[in-house]
Structures are given as structure tokens and as C-alpha cells.
Motif scaffolding. Structure first.
Motif, PDB file in Angstrom:
ATOM      1  N   LEU A 196       0.771  -1.385  -0.169  1.00  0.00           N
ATOM      2  CA  LEU A 196      -0.074  -0.055   0.052  1.00  0.00           C
ATOM      3  C   LEU A 196       0.838   1.249  -0.184  1.00  0.00           C
ATOM      4  O   LEU A 196       0.629   2.068  -0.886  1.00  0.00           O
ATOM      5  CB  LEU A 196      -1.052   0.095   1.280  1.00  0.00           C
ATOM      6  CG  LEU A 196      -2.018  -1.052   1.152  1.00  0.00           C
ATOM      7  CD1 LEU A 196      -2.722  -1.088   2.404  1.00  0.00           C
ATOM      8  CD2 LEU A 196      -2.998  -0.721   0.082  1.00  0.00           C
ATOM      9  N   LEU A 197       1.943   1.326   0.729  1.00  0.00           N
ATOM     10  CA  LEU A 197       3.005   2.433   0.882  1.00  0.00           C
ATOM     11  C   LEU A 197       3.427   2.770  -0.486  1.00  0.00           C
ATOM     12  O   LEU A 197       3.441   3.917  -1.148  1.00  0.00           O
ATOM     13  CB  LEU A 197       3.886   2.180   1.530  1.00  0.00           C
ATOM     14  CG  LEU A 197       3.458   2.431   3.133  1.00  0.00           C
ATOM     15  CD1 LEU A 197       4.727   1.984   4.125  1.00  0.00           C
ATOM     16  CD2 LEU A 197       3.065   3.901   3.502  1.00  0.00           C
ATOM     17  N   VAL A 198       3.632   1.511  -1.361  1.00  0.00           N
ATOM     18  CA  VAL A 198       4.515   1.685  -2.504  1.00  0.00           C
ATOM     19  C   VAL A 198       3.474   2.181  -3.592  1.00  0.00           C
ATOM     20  O   VAL A 198       3.615   3.201  -4.348  1.00  0.00           O
ATOM     21  CB  VAL A 198       5.122   0.248  -2.973  1.00  0.00           C
ATOM     22  CG1 VAL A 198       5.437   0.238  -4.689  1.00  0.00           C
ATOM     23  CG2 VAL A 198       6.152  -0.021  -2.342  1.00  0.00           C
ATOM     24  N   VAL A 199       2.270   1.725  -3.554  1.00  0.00           N
ATOM     25  CA  VAL A 199       0.951   2.190  -4.448  1.00  0.00           C
ATOM     26  C   VAL A 199       0.869   3.579  -4.233  1.00  0.00           C
ATOM     27  O   VAL A 199       0.782   4.686  -4.985  1.00  0.00           O
ATOM     28  CB  VAL A 199      -0.200   1.293  -4.261  1.00  0.00           C
ATOM     29  CG1 VAL A 199      -1.233   2.016  -5.073  1.00  0.00           C
ATOM     30  CG2 VAL A 199       0.243  -0.148  -4.730  1.00  0.00           C
ATOM     31  N   ALA A 200       0.601   3.935  -2.832  1.00  0.00           N
ATOM     32  CA  ALA A 200       0.276   5.438  -2.562  1.00  0.00           C
ATOM     33  C   ALA A 200       1.596   6.281  -2.899  1.00  0.00           C
ATOM     34  O   ALA A 200       1.185   7.431  -3.361  1.00  0.00           O
ATOM     35  CB  ALA A 200       0.223   5.560  -1.020  1.00  0.00           C
ATOM     36  N   GLY A 201       2.616   5.889  -2.756  1.00  0.00           N
ATOM     37  CA  GLY A 201       3.774   6.807  -3.193  1.00  0.00           C
ATOM     38  C   GLY A 201       4.023   6.984  -4.538  1.00  0.00           C
ATOM     39  O   GLY A 201       4.042   8.008  -4.999  1.00  0.00           O
ATOM     40  N   PHE A 202       3.620   5.806  -5.506  1.00  0.00           N
ATOM     41  CA  PHE A 202       3.374   5.961  -6.860  1.00  0.00           C
ATOM     42  C   PHE A 202       2.416   6.932  -7.413  1.00  0.00           C
ATOM     43  O   PHE A 202       2.767   7.642  -8.330  1.00  0.00           O
ATOM     44  CB  PHE A 202       3.315   4.569  -7.470  1.00  0.00           C
ATOM     45  CG  PHE A 202       3.111   4.659  -9.191  1.00  0.00           C
ATOM     46  CD1 PHE A 202       4.244   4.716  -9.812  1.00  0.00           C
ATOM     47  CD2 PHE A 202       1.996   4.289  -9.671  1.00  0.00           C
ATOM     48  CE1 PHE A 202       4.172   4.937 -11.191  1.00  0.00           C
ATOM     49  CE2 PHE A 202       1.958   4.670 -10.941  1.00  0.00           C
ATOM     50  CZ  PHE A 202       2.995   4.625 -11.836  1.00  0.00           C
TER      51      PHE A 202
ATOM     52  N   ALA B  80       1.201   9.460  -5.451  1.00  0.00           N
ATOM     53  CA  ALA B  80       1.537  10.727  -5.257  1.00  0.00           C
ATOM     54  C   ALA B  80       2.504  11.394  -6.111  1.00  0.00           C
ATOM     55  O   ALA B  80       2.379  12.462  -6.540  1.00  0.00           O
ATOM     56  CB  ALA B  80       2.170  10.721  -3.857  1.00  0.00           C
ATOM     57  N   PHE B  81       3.420  10.464  -6.532  1.00  0.00           N
ATOM     58  CA  PHE B  81       4.547  11.025  -7.463  1.00  0.00           C
ATOM     59  C   PHE B  81       3.680  11.179  -8.996  1.00  0.00           C
ATOM     60  O   PHE B  81       4.009  12.412  -9.364  1.00  0.00           O
ATOM     61  CB  PHE B  81       5.453   9.657  -7.829  1.00  0.00           C
ATOM     62  CG  PHE B  81       6.543  10.201  -8.993  1.00  0.00           C
ATOM     63  CD1 PHE B  81       7.517  10.964  -8.835  1.00  0.00           C
ATOM     64  CD2 PHE B  81       6.279   9.317 -10.063  1.00  0.00           C
ATOM     65  CE1 PHE B  81       8.400  11.089  -9.598  1.00  0.00           C
ATOM     66  CE2 PHE B  81       6.992   9.482 -11.071  1.00  0.00           C
ATOM     67  CZ  PHE B  81       8.109  10.434 -11.072  1.00  0.00           C
ATOM     68  N   ARG B  82       2.870  10.483  -9.241  1.00  0.00           N
ATOM     69  CA  ARG B  82       2.169  10.864 -10.807  1.00  0.00           C
ATOM     70  C   ARG B  82       1.243  12.136 -10.560  1.00  0.00           C
ATOM     71  O   ARG B  82       1.410  12.698 -11.441  1.00  0.00           O
ATOM     72  CB  ARG B  82       1.183   9.565 -11.032  1.00  0.00           C
ATOM     73  CG  ARG B  82       2.025   8.337 -11.567  1.00  0.00           C
ATOM     74  CD  ARG B  82       2.884   8.473 -12.497  1.00  0.00           C
ATOM     75  NE  ARG B  82       1.772   9.015 -13.726  1.00  0.00           N
ATOM     76  CZ  ARG B  82       1.766   8.397 -14.811  1.00  0.00           C
ATOM     77  NH1 ARG B  82       2.394   7.177 -14.947  1.00  0.00           N
ATOM     78  NH2 ARG B  82       0.887   8.669 -15.840  1.00  0.00           N
ATOM     79  N   LEU B  83       0.573  12.363  -9.388  1.00  0.00           N
ATOM     80  CA  LEU B  83      -0.059  13.601  -9.363  1.00  0.00           C
ATOM     81  C   LEU B  83       0.748  14.769  -9.241  1.00  0.00           C
ATOM     82  O   LEU B  83       0.371  15.763  -9.711  1.00  0.00           O
ATOM     83  CB  LEU B  83      -1.033  13.425  -7.986  1.00  0.00           C
ATOM     84  CG  LEU B  83      -2.280  12.421  -7.943  1.00  0.00           C
ATOM     85  CD1 LEU B  83      -2.720  12.413  -6.578  1.00  0.00           C
ATOM     86  CD2 LEU B  83      -3.141  12.918  -8.872  1.00  0.00           C
ATOM     87  N   ILE B  84       1.784  14.581  -8.422  1.00  0.00           N
ATOM     88  CA  ILE B  84       2.701  15.781  -8.353  1.00  0.00           C
ATOM     89  C   ILE B  84       3.349  15.934  -9.889  1.00  0.00           C
ATOM     90  O   ILE B  84       3.473  17.273 -10.223  1.00  0.00           O
ATOM     91  CB  ILE B  84       4.096  15.333  -7.512  1.00  0.00           C
ATOM     92  CG1 ILE B  84       3.311  15.544  -6.045  1.00  0.00           C
ATOM     93  CG2 ILE B  84       5.067  16.483  -7.392  1.00  0.00           C
ATOM     94  CD1 ILE B  84       4.423  15.117  -5.127  1.00  0.00           C
ATOM     95  N   LEU B  85       3.868  14.981 -10.592  1.00  0.00           N
ATOM     96  CA  LEU B  85       4.292  15.120 -11.850  1.00  0.00           C
ATOM     97  C   LEU B  85       3.323  15.846 -12.853  1.00  0.00           C
ATOM     98  O   LEU B  85       3.587  16.559 -13.597  1.00  0.00           O
ATOM     99  CB  LEU B  85       4.528  13.704 -12.526  1.00  0.00           C
ATOM    100  CG  LEU B  85       5.441  13.547 -13.959  1.00  0.00           C
ATOM    101  CD1 LEU B  85       6.897  14.222 -13.357  1.00  0.00           C
ATOM    102  CD2 LEU B  85       5.695  12.394 -14.142  1.00  0.00           C
ATOM    103  N   VAL B  86       1.618  15.426 -12.731  1.00  0.00           N
ATOM    104  CA  VAL B  86       0.835  15.953 -13.439  1.00  0.00           C
ATOM    105  C   VAL B  86       0.576  17.518 -13.232  1.00  0.00           C
ATOM    106  O   VAL B  86       0.469  18.254 -14.113  1.00  0.00           O
ATOM    107  CB  VAL B  86      -0.274  15.302 -13.460  1.00  0.00           C
ATOM    108  CG1 VAL B  86      -1.655  15.901 -13.892  1.00  0.00           C
ATOM    109  CG2 VAL B  86      -0.326  13.757 -14.078  1.00  0.00           C
ATOM    110  N   ASP B  87       0.788  17.734 -11.990  1.00  0.00           N
ATOM    111  CA  ASP B  87       0.633  19.105 -11.616  1.00  0.00           C
ATOM    112  C   ASP B  87       1.699  19.895 -11.927  1.00  0.00           C
ATOM    113  O   ASP B  87       1.342  21.119 -12.346  1.00  0.00           O
ATOM    114  CB  ASP B  87       0.287  19.195  -9.934  1.00  0.00           C
ATOM    115  CG  ASP B  87      -0.029  20.558  -9.461  1.00  0.00           C
ATOM    116  OD1 ASP B  87      -0.548  21.386 -10.202  1.00  0.00           O
ATOM    117  OD2 ASP B  87       0.758  21.007  -8.483  1.00  0.00           O
TER     118      ASP B  87
END
Length: 64
Positions: free
Chosen positions: A40-46, A48-55
Motif C-alpha cells: 500500500l505504501l508503494v502504491v500510495a507513493g506511486f 502521489a508521484f504521478r499527481l505531483i508530476l501531472v501538477d
């Protein structure tokens, strides 16, 4: 053959079998809970990374 029987699916199955063999074939609740929490931590980190990248991409696009 389905998608899970590909190279990465076989890798996860091999890892799971080795972990079960190392523990005498038993999987206790704490170990299973730890695996689920790490996944779950790995999925949440991924995510979050994608959301930051899109932003970041959208903010660069808006600045022009």
C-alpha cells in the motif's frame, strides 16, 4: 496465458514461494500484514508521484 503469467508475475510467485519455504510453509498474520502495508505504501507513493508530476506539467503548460 494471462498477464499474470508473464515474467513479473512469475517473479512475484517465486518470491512468495521462497518466503513460504523460508518460514516452513507457514505465513503468519504479522508477515502478511507487513507485506500488505508495504504494498500500500508503494502504491500510495506511486500515485502521489504521478499527481505531483501531472501538477508540474500542467503548471508549466499554464505559464506560457
Amino acid at each position: 496465458m494471462d498477464k499474470r503469467s508473464g515474467p513479473s508475475g512469475r517473479l512475484w510467485l517465486d518470491v512468495l514461494h521462497r518466503l513460504l519455504d523460508a518460514n516452513g510453509g507457514k505465513m503468519n498474520g504479522k508477515f502478511l500484514l507487513a507485506v500488505v502495508v508495504v504494498a500500500l505504501l508503494v502504491v500510495a507513493g506511486f500515485v502521489a508521484f504521478r499527481l505531483i508530476l501531472v501538477d508540474m506539467i500542467l503548471s508549466l503548460r499554464d505559464s506560457h
